[in-house]
Design a protein around this motif. Structure first.
Motif, PDB file in Angstrom:
ATOM      1  N   ILE A 206      48.296  49.729  45.128  1.00  0.00           N
ATOM      2  CA  ILE A 206      47.847  49.204  46.424  1.00  0.00           C
ATOM      3  C   ILE A 206      46.869  50.150  47.121  1.00  0.00           C
ATOM      4  CG2 ILE A 206      49.734  50.138  47.801  1.00  0.00           C
ATOM      5  CD1 ILE A 206      49.726  47.500  49.365  1.00  0.00           C
ATOM      6  N   ARG A 207      46.946  51.437  46.822  1.00  0.00           N
ATOM      7  CA  ARG A 207      46.035  52.400  47.461  1.00  0.00           C
ATOM      8  C   ARG A 207      44.576  52.084  47.171  1.00  0.00           C
ATOM      9  NH1 ARG A 207      49.550  57.253  45.692  1.00  0.00           N
ATOM     10  NH2 ARG A 207      48.329  56.836  43.853  1.00  0.00           N
ATOM     11  N   ARG A 208      44.312  51.397  46.059  1.00  0.00           N
ATOM     12  CA  ARG A 208      42.913  51.091  45.719  1.00  0.00           C
ATOM     13  C   ARG A 208      42.269  50.167  46.748  1.00  0.00           C
ATOM     14  NH1 ARG A 208      42.541  49.828  39.353  1.00  0.00           N
ATOM     15  NH2 ARG A 208      43.003  47.755  40.122  1.00  0.00           N
ATOM     16  N   MET A 209      43.070  49.364  47.462  1.00  0.00           N
ATOM     17  CA  MET A 209      42.530  48.444  48.452  1.00  0.00           C
ATOM     18  C   MET A 209      42.771  48.920  49.879  1.00  0.00           C
ATOM     19  SD  MET A 209      40.547  46.084  48.315  1.00  0.00           S
ATOM     20  CE  MET A 209      39.908  45.551  46.771  1.00  0.00           C
ATOM     21  N   ILE A 210      43.362  50.088  50.012  1.00  0.00           N
ATOM     22  CA  ILE A 210      43.609  50.647  51.345  1.00  0.00           C
ATOM     23  C   ILE A 210      42.778  51.899  51.570  1.00  0.00           C
ATOM     24  CG2 ILE A 210      45.356  51.730  52.814  1.00  0.00           C
ATOM     25  CD1 ILE A 210      47.399  49.858  51.550  1.00  0.00           C
TER      26      ILE A 210
ATOM     27  N   LEU B 274      31.496  38.826  45.306  1.00  0.00           N
ATOM     28  CA  LEU B 274      31.186  38.475  43.921  1.00  0.00           C
ATOM     29  C   LEU B 274      29.954  39.254  43.448  1.00  0.00           C
ATOM     30  CD1 LEU B 274      31.988  36.695  41.514  1.00  0.00           C
ATOM     31  CD2 LEU B 274      30.474  34.932  42.441  1.00  0.00           C
ATOM     32  N   ALA B 275      28.928  39.319  44.286  1.00  0.00           N
ATOM     33  CA  ALA B 275      27.726  40.078  43.920  1.00  0.00           C
ATOM     34  C   ALA B 275      28.068  41.552  43.702  1.00  0.00           C
ATOM     35  CB  ALA B 275      26.668  39.928  45.010  1.00  0.00           C
ATOM     36  N   LEU B 276      28.895  42.117  44.581  1.00  0.00           N
ATOM     37  CA  LEU B 276      29.302  43.514  44.418  1.00  0.00           C
ATOM     38  C   LEU B 276      30.142  43.710  43.160  1.00  0.00           C
ATOM     39  CD1 LEU B 276      30.162  44.461  48.106  1.00  0.00           C
ATOM     40  CD2 LEU B 276      28.298  45.379  46.702  1.00  0.00           C
TER      41      LEU B 276
ATOM     42  N   ARG C 171      30.717  47.078  35.001  1.00  0.00           N
ATOM     43  CA  ARG C 171      31.160  48.452  35.255  1.00  0.00           C
ATOM     44  C   ARG C 171      32.619  48.486  35.671  1.00  0.00           C
ATOM     45  NH1 ARG C 171      27.745  50.762  39.742  1.00  0.00           N
ATOM     46  NH2 ARG C 171      29.370  52.314  39.573  1.00  0.00           N
ATOM     47  N   GLU C 172      33.269  49.605  35.416  1.00  0.00           N
ATOM     48  CA  GLU C 172      34.648  49.832  35.843  1.00  0.00           C
ATOM     49  C   GLU C 172      34.716  51.169  36.579  1.00  0.00           C
ATOM     50  OE1 GLU C 172      37.159  49.447  32.359  1.00  0.00           O
ATOM     51  OE2 GLU C 172      37.481  47.340  32.826  1.00  0.00           O
ATOM     52  N   PRO C 173      34.340  51.184  37.860  1.00  0.00           N
ATOM     53  CA  PRO C 173      34.389  52.442  38.608  1.00  0.00           C
ATOM     54  C   PRO C 173      35.835  52.891  38.820  1.00  0.00           C
ATOM     55  CG  PRO C 173      33.992  50.613  40.088  1.00  0.00           C
ATOM     56  CD  PRO C 173      33.959  50.056  38.682  1.00  0.00           C
ATOM     57  N   ALA C 174      36.009  54.130  39.207  1.00  0.00           N
ATOM     58  CA  ALA C 174      37.355  54.670  39.436  1.00  0.00           C
ATOM     59  C   ALA C 174      38.006  54.058  40.671  1.00  0.00           C
ATOM     60  CB  ALA C 174      37.286  56.189  39.581  1.00  0.00           C
ATOM     61  N   ARG C 175      37.176  53.560  41.597  1.00  0.00           N
ATOM     62  CA  ARG C 175      37.732  53.012  42.839  1.00  0.00           C
ATOM     63  C   ARG C 175      36.826  51.910  43.370  1.00  0.00           C
ATOM     64  NH1 ARG C 175      35.191  55.599  47.402  1.00  0.00           N
ATOM     65  NH2 ARG C 175      33.650  57.048  46.655  1.00  0.00           N
TER      66      ARG C 175
ATOM     67  N   ALA D 101      34.635  46.722  39.261  1.00  0.00           N
ATOM     68  CA  ALA D 101      35.954  46.884  39.876  1.00  0.00           C
ATOM     69  C   ALA D 101      36.739  47.863  39.019  1.00  0.00           C
ATOM     70  CB  ALA D 101      36.681  45.541  39.947  1.00  0.00           C
ATOM     71  N   PRO D 102      37.652  48.591  39.642  1.00  0.00           N
ATOM     72  CA  PRO D 102      38.445  49.540  38.853  1.00  0.00           C
ATOM     73  C   PRO D 102      39.229  48.823  37.759  1.00  0.00           C
ATOM     74  CG  PRO D 102      38.802  49.873  41.206  1.00  0.00           C
ATOM     75  CD  PRO D 102      38.014  48.611  41.052  1.00  0.00           C
ATOM     76  N   PRO D 103      39.428  49.481  36.632  1.00  0.00           N
ATOM     77  CA  PRO D 103      40.198  48.856  35.551  1.00  0.00           C
ATOM     78  C   PRO D 103      41.677  48.793  35.926  1.00  0.00           C
ATOM     79  CG  PRO D 103      39.742  51.141  35.019  1.00  0.00           C
ATOM     80  CD  PRO D 103      39.008  50.839  36.303  1.00  0.00           C
ATOM     81  N   PRO D 104      42.437  47.955  35.233  1.00  0.00           N
ATOM     82  CA  PRO D 104      43.882  47.949  35.467  1.00  0.00           C
ATOM     83  C   PRO D 104      44.473  49.301  35.093  1.00  0.00           C
ATOM     84  CG  PRO D 104      43.238  46.215  33.906  1.00  0.00           C
ATOM     85  CD  PRO D 104      42.019  47.028  34.215  1.00  0.00           C
ATOM     86  N   LYS D 105      45.650  49.563  35.598  1.00  0.00           N
ATOM     87  CA  LYS D 105      46.330  50.807  35.222  1.00  0.00           C
ATOM     88  C   LYS D 105      46.481  50.827  33.704  1.00  0.00           C
ATOM     89  CE  LYS D 105      47.543  52.770  39.172  1.00  0.00           C
ATOM     90  NZ  LYS D 105      47.392  54.148  39.494  1.00  0.00           N
ATOM     91  N   ALA D 106      46.280  51.973  33.093  1.00  0.00           N
ATOM     92  CA  ALA D 106      46.292  52.102  31.630  1.00  0.00           C
ATOM     93  C   ALA D 106      47.612  51.660  31.018  1.00  0.00           C
ATOM     94  CB  ALA D 106      45.981  53.538  31.234  1.00  0.00           C
TER      95      ALA D 106
END
Length: 176
Positions: free
Chosen positions: A156-160, A70-72, A2-6, A78-83
């Motif tokens: 960086i906001r994705r991890m904050i 890793l299980a999560l 999966r590639e969730p938004a966040r 994980a969110p996809p890279p920026k387009a």
């Protein structure tokens, strides 16, 4: 996958917990190295562990947290890279993240094996892998700097911020 938004809040907390634990590992590595040398000299009777226990406890927590991460990653993605990220950036990011999983799962296992056996060869492998871990951290931080200050894409906001990427719904005005 999966590639969730966040990233989920749990993924974010685990990320930063591992960061703190890596710092603890670096600060207590010499204590563990001295203790391990004493174990190797002592043979059957293990000396008192003292403050080296912090290295072992934080390493164990890294193993548990990275296994959970890793299980999560497999269950939640994980969110996809920026387009608009260049191809080299996507490849390097993916390689760096998976290398982190390998190193941060293998290091505690090798360290524990070195302690339990005890084995100088495994102890040296564990200790020397710290250089690889530091290189991965440096590469990861270079990527953060690249995205924050050169591309200015707010990655960086994705991890904050666990709410980053979530569309905000304006409140309903009951008077209308």
């Amino acid at each position: 996958m999966r590639e969730p938004a966040r990233y989920s809040a749990v993924q974010i907390v685990l990320h930063w917990a591992v960061v703190v634990l890596i710092v603890v590992q670096l600060l207590t590595g010499d204590l563990m190295s001295e203790y391990f040398s004493a174990v190797m000299r002592a043979g059957g009777d293990r000396p008192r562990m003292g403050n080296a226990v912090w290295h072992m406890v934080s390493g164990t927590l890294i193993l548990v947290f990275m296994g959970t991460r890793l299980a999560l990653r497999f269950t939640h993605g994980a969110p996809p890279p920026k387009a608009d990220s260049p191809g080299w950036d996507r490849v390097l990011s993916k390689l760096n993240h998976w290398a982190f999983y390998v190193v941060l799962l293998a290091m505690p296992l090798v360290g524990a094996a070195a302690y339990l056996i005890p084995s100088r060869a495994l102890g040296n492998l564990h200790e020397n892998t710290a250089v690889l871990l530091l290189a991965l951290v440096a590469l990861h931080l270079a990527g953060v700097v690249y995205h924050q200050f050169i591309r200015k894409d707010g990655l960086i906001r994705r991890m904050i911020d666990p709410e980053h990427g979530v569309e905000r719904v304006p409140p309903v005005n009951p008077r209308r």
